[in-house]
Design an enzyme around this catalytic site. Sequence first.
Site, PDB file in Angstrom:
ATOM      1  N   HIS A   1       0.889  -1.241  -0.157  1.00  0.00           N
ATOM      2  CA  HIS A   1       0.088   0.131   0.017  1.00  0.00           C
ATOM      3  C   HIS A   1       0.890   1.259  -0.208  1.00  0.00           C
ATOM      4  CE1 HIS A   1      -2.927   3.135   1.048  1.00  0.00           C
ATOM      5  NE2 HIS A   1      -2.305   3.118   2.300  1.00  0.00           N
TER       6      HIS A   1
ATOM      7  N   GLU B   1       0.394   5.711  12.620  1.00  0.00           N
ATOM      8  CA  GLU B   1      -1.091   5.291  13.197  1.00  0.00           C
ATOM      9  C   GLU B   1      -1.078   3.839  13.427  1.00  0.00           C
ATOM     10  OE1 GLU B   1      -4.530   6.275  10.552  1.00  0.00           O
ATOM     11  OE2 GLU B   1      -5.671   5.943  11.917  1.00  0.00           O
ATOM     12  N   ASP B   2      -0.352   3.081  12.683  1.00  0.00           N
ATOM     13  CA  ASP B   2      -0.647   1.646  12.613  1.00  0.00           C
ATOM     14  C   ASP B   2       0.640   0.980  13.399  1.00  0.00           C
ATOM     15  OD1 ASP B   2      -2.896   2.158  11.268  1.00  0.00           O
ATOM     16  OD2 ASP B   2      -1.950   1.582   9.163  1.00  0.00           O
TER      17      ASP B   2
ATOM     18  N   ASP C   1      -3.206   8.097  -1.265  1.00  0.00           N
ATOM     19  CA  ASP C   1      -3.450   7.355  -0.489  1.00  0.00           C
ATOM     20  C   ASP C   1      -4.979   6.709  -0.794  1.00  0.00           C
ATOM     21  OD1 ASP C   1      -3.777   5.536   2.119  1.00  0.00           O
ATOM     22  OD2 ASP C   1      -4.287   7.435   3.184  1.00  0.00           O
TER      23      ASP C   1
ATOM     24  N   ASP D   1     -22.857  11.174 -26.228  1.00  0.00           N
ATOM     25  CA  ASP D   1     -21.473  11.737 -25.891  1.00  0.00           C
ATOM     26  C   ASP D   1     -20.549  10.874 -25.078  1.00  0.00           C
ATOM     27  OD1 ASP D   1     -21.328  14.269 -26.570  1.00  0.00           O
ATOM     28  OD2 ASP D   1     -22.185  15.185 -24.841  1.00  0.00           O
TER      29      ASP D   1
HETATM   30 MN    MN Z   1      -2.741   4.414   3.838  1.00  0.00          MN
END
Ligand code: MN
Length: 752
Positions: free
Chosen positions: A79, A108-109, A171, A295
């Site tokens: 990621h 954060e993780d 992200d 279109d």
């Molecule tokens: Mn992320």
Amino acid sequence: VTSKTKPNLIGTKITLKEAEEHLSEEERREVRKRYRALLKAIKKSGNNTDIRTVGKALRVAMKAHRHQRRKSGEPYIYHPLQVATIVAEIGLTDTTSIVAALLHDVVEDTDLTLEDISQMFGTTVAELVDGLTKVSKLSHSAVIMPHLETYRKILLALAKDVRVVIIKIADRLDNMRSLDALPEHKRVRIAMETRYLYAPLAHRLGLYSIKTELEDLALKHLNPKQYYEIEKWVKKNKEKWEKILNRFVRQLRIYLRKAGYNNFTIEKRIKAISSIYDKLVRKKDEGITLNEIYDVLAVRIVLDVPPETEDVACYDVLRVVHKHFPHIPDRVRDWISHPKANGYQSLHTTVIGPEGKHIEVQIRSVRMHEVAEKGIAAHWKYKQGVLSDKVLEEWFARVREILAHPEKDPHLFLEDMKLNLFDNEIHVFTPKGEIITLPKGATVLDFAFHIHTQLGYHCIGAKVNNKVVEPTHVLNDGDQVEVLTAQSQTPQPEWLTVVKTAIARRALRRYFRRAKKELINKGKEKVKKFFAENNIKFVPSNLKTLVKYLGFKDVKELYYAVGRGDLSLKMRDGWKVEDGKLIIEKPLTLEEQLRIQLHSSTIQEFEGKSFQKCCTPLPGDNIVIFQREDGALEIHHSSCEKAAELLAHYGAQIIKTKWEPDGKISFMIRIRVKGTDRKGVVYDLSRIISKELDMNMQGISIESDRGQFSGYIDVFVSNREQLDNLIKRLEKVPYLHSVEVAEGQLLWASEN
Ligand code: MN
């Protein structure tokens, strides 16, 4: 991740071996493959990025995330790697941005702290990661979600460095690409944020391909039915359309070469699903179906010409295109002499190609093309040569300005916010952040009944985005709603006219039926008591006498009127009782009968029966009353044409009278307003009506077009004077040009 496993990262050199311990052989190969793609994207930008630091950041991120896997089961590191690659593709290839992108989730993780990052990579990277962590937390707290405009502001405030916004968009793009793995309620929330916040932000920054991808992915999760329907339609026609495009491109090449152009590329595409969907929604009023959308095809001519002559070349190519293909005059757009705020430049035209198919043609130079794909980062790069600190700084200043003033460019942010993706639905939130889907136009009451019948019955209003509103308040997409109740509150008849959902309507009908039954029983007891007190026998013949005298349809109506307290029973002139038999010698005049009925009518009886669409009679007016054969009353304003007609035909059965205001009934009136558009029109009008005049407003709808607005306000009034006052007051509002009671609007009457 437990604190025991905190890796000792600082001060030591993390080897690749150490960083990838937890990965399988295949996964390691995949990481290398993705890393190569990142380096390639960096290299393409021509910037002097410090690759060694990027490599270190990757190893740190890999080790930090080593206990994590994505919902899909993949190693987490895919990621951040992907996010960094998107950031690089956008053109933001300074070392700080790439490193921050790789590390954006570690605080954060994982156990890594901002201080750790600061020590390893410097304070700027730490600040960026800090901003990204805060934005991410914000997105996870459902409380913020309801008000996207607020969210946007907070995001921008948190993102002191605009790079945070770009990395966050990257992200989000990668998260959207892997959204399938999440449970539905999360998917919808994330898709909504994407649709209303990130896609418009990407658009504002000129990141068109990212914006389109975000919108497509959001649509897929928010409106899968339509998404797949369009996708199927595109697939079905793809082969045919590609043939048309190929033929068109072949012809174009020949014409361009003949005109002396040799260095150009032509890209062809079928428009994005979200773009087709937007068209469908926009043309919905015209009843347009998929097959009528022509279109869908587009080509882009990118001219490789020096910047000095690019304008001239583009205009000349437009001339060539128009020479060989008929074009649609009002579809020509010149973004070259009038670039968009985000730097976008291009010429657009729509021509009629092979088989009569419409094809949009965009014409631009290589430089313009890069700006269009990468946003204003590319714009500045071209201006200054390389992505120096000075260039970055100027770019950020510009981005900040664009982001801070959404109203500056009419195409962008706010416009996108308004575009309704959901057709006829809105999504609102409970205080806990759960999503409730309601039809468009749904009120606080619909929301309350949706949660629980009792919540609906006792609803006295709600806090919508922390502002207290009436039960009849119409909800908007993304609102957060907290219902307020009071045990003393009971359903009001006018609620029936404002609720939009079947569940609320059913609950209300049930309530009123039950309430009516109770009143009928109460009335019956009162009549019994009255009879007993006056020695009248409680038998059908006596009841019939009374019903006939008062002009009611049946005995139930009599009970009901008495039960509600609209009719007090007393012995009157010309009444006498003989052997328990009620004898009435002096009948009421028709007028007296109608008056009694007028006052004892309730909403259910009024609905659609008594009031004519042609005029708007209100208490306080001179009216004519006509009793139709079915017993229903027709009431017209005395000046109404229909009244004159009735008088001519049924003279004797018509009552002319003044309708005395008794405050017992209120009516919903629609008022049309027109004026000069300005900020806060809706707010001003609501304030005047609700606060200043203390009237009950049911709805307001304003649409603006080229500096003018028009719309309507639905408001409850109980008499003529109140309506006159309201109109007089509105006429004093400076930017309102016209205020009038909408003709032909159905009026609702209800008991107060
Ligand atoms: Mn992320």
